[in-house]
Design a protein around this motif. Structure first.
Motif, PDB file in Angstrom:
ATOM      1  N   PHE A 214       0.915  10.098   6.484  1.00  0.00           N
ATOM      2  CA  PHE A 214       0.200  11.184   7.236  1.00  0.00           C
ATOM      3  C   PHE A 214       0.132  11.186   8.721  1.00  0.00           C
ATOM      4  N   ALA A 215      -0.299   9.988   9.109  1.00  0.00           N
ATOM      5  CA  ALA A 215      -0.504   9.602  10.451  1.00  0.00           C
ATOM      6  C   ALA A 215       0.806   9.619  11.444  1.00  0.00           C
ATOM      7  N   SER A 216       1.983   9.464  10.345  1.00  0.00           N
ATOM      8  CA  SER A 216       3.285   9.444  11.125  1.00  0.00           C
ATOM      9  C   SER A 216       3.918  10.619  11.674  1.00  0.00           C
ATOM     10  N   LEU A 217       3.296  11.764  10.923  1.00  0.00           N
ATOM     11  CA  LEU A 217       3.676  13.169  11.144  1.00  0.00           C
ATOM     12  C   LEU A 217       4.012  13.705  12.672  1.00  0.00           C
ATOM     13  N   SER A 218       2.766  13.318  13.161  1.00  0.00           N
ATOM     14  CA  SER A 218       2.882  13.933  14.653  1.00  0.00           C
ATOM     15  C   SER A 218       1.634  13.071  15.344  1.00  0.00           C
ATOM     16  N   SER A 219       1.547  12.990  16.539  1.00  0.00           N
ATOM     17  CA  SER A 219       0.648  12.446  17.426  1.00  0.00           C
ATOM     18  C   SER A 219      -0.724  13.232  17.187  1.00  0.00           C
ATOM     19  N   ALA A 220      -0.600  14.542  16.898  1.00  0.00           N
ATOM     20  CA  ALA A 220      -1.976  15.123  17.026  1.00  0.00           C
ATOM     21  C   ALA A 220      -2.655  14.814  15.531  1.00  0.00           C
ATOM     22  N   LEU A 221      -1.877  14.306  14.626  1.00  0.00           N
ATOM     23  CA  LEU A 221      -2.437  13.963  13.142  1.00  0.00           C
ATOM     24  C   LEU A 221      -2.799  12.721  13.330  1.00  0.00           C
ATOM     25  N   ALA A 222      -2.039  11.531  14.088  1.00  0.00           N
ATOM     26  CA  ALA A 222      -2.153  10.312  14.164  1.00  0.00           C
ATOM     27  C   ALA A 222      -3.823  10.179  14.824  1.00  0.00           C
ATOM     28  N   GLU A 223      -3.950  11.152  15.835  1.00  0.00           N
ATOM     29  CA  GLU A 223      -5.178  10.890  16.639  1.00  0.00           C
ATOM     30  C   GLU A 223      -6.507  11.126  15.627  1.00  0.00           C
ATOM     31  N   ARG A 224      -6.314  11.992  14.475  1.00  0.00           N
ATOM     32  CA  ARG A 224      -7.421  12.225  13.642  1.00  0.00           C
ATOM     33  C   ARG A 224      -7.320  11.740  12.417  1.00  0.00           C
ATOM     34  N   THR A 225      -6.695  10.570  12.286  1.00  0.00           N
ATOM     35  CA  THR A 225      -6.423  10.030  10.993  1.00  0.00           C
ATOM     36  C   THR A 225      -6.687   8.416  10.898  1.00  0.00           C
ATOM     37  N   VAL A 226      -7.578   7.988   9.735  1.00  0.00           N
ATOM     38  CA  VAL A 226      -7.663   6.595   9.337  1.00  0.00           C
ATOM     39  C   VAL A 226      -6.823   6.462   8.120  1.00  0.00           C
ATOM     40  N   THR A 227      -5.887   5.687   8.247  1.00  0.00           N
ATOM     41  CA  THR A 227      -5.084   5.150   6.777  1.00  0.00           C
ATOM     42  C   THR A 227      -5.393   3.983   6.407  1.00  0.00           C
ATOM     43  N   CYS A 228      -5.773   4.137   5.104  1.00  0.00           N
ATOM     44  CA  CYS A 228      -6.146   2.973   4.332  1.00  0.00           C
ATOM     45  C   CYS A 228      -4.940   2.354   3.471  1.00  0.00           C
ATOM     46  N   LEU A 229      -4.664   1.387   3.503  1.00  0.00           N
ATOM     47  CA  LEU A 229      -3.414   0.619   3.125  1.00  0.00           C
ATOM     48  C   LEU A 229      -3.698  -0.800   2.531  1.00  0.00           C
ATOM     49  N   ALA A 230      -2.752  -1.169   1.513  1.00  0.00           N
ATOM     50  CA  ALA A 230      -2.953  -2.366   1.081  1.00  0.00           C
ATOM     51  C   ALA A 230      -1.580  -2.756   0.327  1.00  0.00           C
ATOM     52  N   PRO A 231      -1.357  -3.943   0.279  1.00  0.00           N
ATOM     53  CA  PRO A 231      -0.119  -4.454  -0.801  1.00  0.00           C
ATOM     54  C   PRO A 231      -0.687  -4.585  -2.087  1.00  0.00           C
ATOM     55  N   SER A 232      -1.920  -4.443  -2.440  1.00  0.00           N
ATOM     56  CA  SER A 232      -2.500  -4.743  -3.874  1.00  0.00           C
ATOM     57  C   SER A 232      -2.004  -4.022  -5.047  1.00  0.00           C
ATOM     58  N   LYS A 233      -1.787  -2.811  -4.687  1.00  0.00           N
ATOM     59  CA  LYS A 233      -0.975  -1.866  -6.044  1.00  0.00           C
ATOM     60  C   LYS A 233       0.153  -2.138  -5.915  1.00  0.00           C
ATOM     61  N   THR A 234       1.034  -2.118  -4.780  1.00  0.00           N
ATOM     62  CA  THR A 234       2.394  -2.281  -4.745  1.00  0.00           C
ATOM     63  C   THR A 234       2.936  -3.707  -5.578  1.00  0.00           C
ATOM     64  N   PHE A 235       2.439  -4.652  -5.263  1.00  0.00           N
ATOM     65  CA  PHE A 235       2.694  -5.926  -5.730  1.00  0.00           C
ATOM     66  C   PHE A 235       1.684  -6.742  -6.548  1.00  0.00           C
ATOM     67  N   ASN A 236       0.916  -5.889  -7.118  1.00  0.00           N
ATOM     68  CA  ASN A 236      -0.079  -6.285  -8.268  1.00  0.00           C
ATOM     69  C   ASN A 236      -1.017  -7.488  -7.754  1.00  0.00           C
ATOM     70  N   ILE A 237      -1.704  -7.569  -6.674  1.00  0.00           N
ATOM     71  CA  ILE A 237      -2.503  -8.651  -6.169  1.00  0.00           C
ATOM     72  C   ILE A 237      -3.742  -7.822  -5.938  1.00  0.00           C
ATOM     73  N   PRO A 238      -4.619  -7.042  -6.676  1.00  0.00           N
ATOM     74  CA  PRO A 238      -5.588  -6.501  -6.281  1.00  0.00           C
ATOM     75  C   PRO A 238      -6.884  -7.565  -6.208  1.00  0.00           C
ATOM     76  N   GLY A 239      -6.756  -8.684  -7.122  1.00  0.00           N
ATOM     77  CA  GLY A 239      -7.831  -9.367  -7.359  1.00  0.00           C
ATOM     78  C   GLY A 239      -7.934 -10.237  -5.926  1.00  0.00           C
ATOM     79  N   LEU A 240      -6.996 -10.226  -5.298  1.00  0.00           N
ATOM     80  CA  LEU A 240      -6.926 -11.064  -3.921  1.00  0.00           C
ATOM     81  C   LEU A 240      -7.863 -10.536  -2.992  1.00  0.00           C
TER      82      LEU A 240
END
Ligand SMILES: Cc1ncc(COP(=O)(O)O)c(C=O)c1O
Length: 390
Positions: A214-240
């Motif tokens: 979402f934040a990559s779509l424009s600088s106006a959107l980046a300004e108002r966005t907090v993006t929450c990310l993790a490798p946990s779902k993708t790589f099956n490491i949520p317990g870390l």
């Protein structure tokens, strides 16, 4: 990589497998619920974590440049999103990040928009922080969820301060198109609404779909966005318990970091950076293989349900390893659906009402398991439904 083999997770303190008696009333219940995978991790991650463990001292840990480069490199290469290292803050989990973002971007009593049915902790981080839920239910149209822009605009006009965006969407399986995200973004700009984008499922996207940060779509959107990310779902490491947020607006980042500091949760898990580096620099072939396997499971489940339980309607997923199934035709209330699953069928899918009122009558199936396990669960489910029908 053999995903057909079921790793024996019993007796490993597994949240999914070792609570079956307590949660579902039997050790013989097949668990296809909480979102972790019954697949062994990428060998690259296992090797890195084992080597780290063999150091034998599990002391306080710092971040390295390699760690930050691994994150920014992954998002640059996989999502065409150029992040600056100064945007990143570590967090023990995406849900804690959602909670911190709600606390920093809104005040008690403020309205926070969600689009139900949605991942249940979205409600908790609003209500437990004494904010108010402004639900803009998704519209199920021709077997695919869509955002309700009229309802969204109404909430914004009425003063909602923040949107919690689940992208890709759990449990609905949508990978939002660029147009949808931009339309949402235009409303946020018009009404000065901020956005917390939970993009934990961003890498779990099936061919033919594209995840747009979402934040990559424009600088106006980046300004108002907090993006929450993790490798946990993708790589099956949520317990870390290792995750991070990306915030390009320095004012928002200062607020977020202030809360992280107040809670004193800024230090990283001993294994987190090690696993993250291995995942983002060496894990891609494993991920591609998982995506192929999960998509085949997805198609298998849809075909199976069509042949054996035509009254139920799966909502085809564009991403995630979850399948959302409309079981309203069974006419069962949530408690009865649970009984049908846990007691009669001896399976545990997620019962849909936890995702909001709009989830009543639905079930969520975790597809990240060996095909035989999925087949067995669907067979047990079918037989239990046939028994109540006869
Ligand atoms: C949309 C979404 N956000 C967050 C999480 C969990 O994040 P964490 O374990 O990092 O708190 C999940 C897990 O299923 C999820 O589906």
């Amino acid at each position: 990589m053999n995903f057909n083999e079921l790793p024996d997770r019993r007796g490993t303190l597994s949240y999914k497998w070792d609570q079956r008696e307590k949660l579902f009333g039997g050790e013989d219940v097949l668990p296809l619920w909480v979102a972790d995978m019954d697949f062994k991790c990428s060998p690259a991650i296992v090797e890195a974590v084992v080597a780290r463990a063999s150091q034998g001292i599990y002391g306080y840990t710092i971040k390295s440049k390699e760690y930050v480069d691994a994150i920014t490199g992954w998002f640059r290469d996989r999502h065409h999103w150029t992040m600056d290292s100064s945007w990143l803050t570590d967090s023990p989990g995406v849900v804690p990040s959602l909670s911190i973002a709600v606390r920093t971007l809104t005040s008690p009593g403020d309205q926070v928009i969600v689009m139900s049915p949605v991942y249940n902790p979205f409600y908790d981080v609003i209500v437990k922080n004494e904010r108010t839920i402004a639900d803009s239910p998704l519209i199920l149209k021709d077997g695919r969820y869509e955002m309700d822009f009229v309802a969204l605009e109404k909430h914004m006009r009425d003063g909602a301060k923040l949107v919690l965006l689940c992208s890709p969407h759990n449990p609905g399986g949508r990978v939002w198109t660029k147009e949808e995200l931009l339309q949402l973004g235009d409303l946020c700009i018009k009404y000065d609404v901020q956005v917390v984008a939970d993009e934990i499922h961003c890498d779990l996207v099936f061919d033919g779909n594209t995840h747009y940060p979402f934040a990559s779509l424009s600088s106006a959107l980046a300004e108002r966005t907090v993006t929450c990310l993790a490798p946990s779902k993708t790589f099956n490491i949520p317990g870390l318990q290792t995750s991070f947020v990306a915030i390009s607006n320095p004012d928002l980042k200062r607020l977020f970091d202030g809360e992280v500091s107040a809670l004193s949760i800024g230090s990283v898990n001993f294994f987190g950076p090690t696993a993250t580096i291995a995942a983002y620099t060496q894990g891609e072939p494993w991920l591609e293989a998982v995506l192929t396997y999960v998509k085949d499971n997805h198609d298998y489940a849809i075909q199976y349900l069509g042949e054996h339980l035509p009254g139920l309607t799966p909502v085809p997923s564009e991403g995630t390893y979850l399948l959302w199934v409309d079981c309203r035709s069974l006419g069962l209330a949530p408690a009865a659906l649970k009984r049908l699953m846990y007691r009669d069928a001896k399976i545990a899918f997620n019962e849909g009402s936890i995702y909001g009122k709009t989830g009543v009558g639905f079930l969520r199936i975790n597809l990240a398991c060996p095909r035989d396990v999925l087949a067995e669960a669907l067979t047990r489910f079918t037989q239990a439904i046939e028994r109540i029908g006869s």
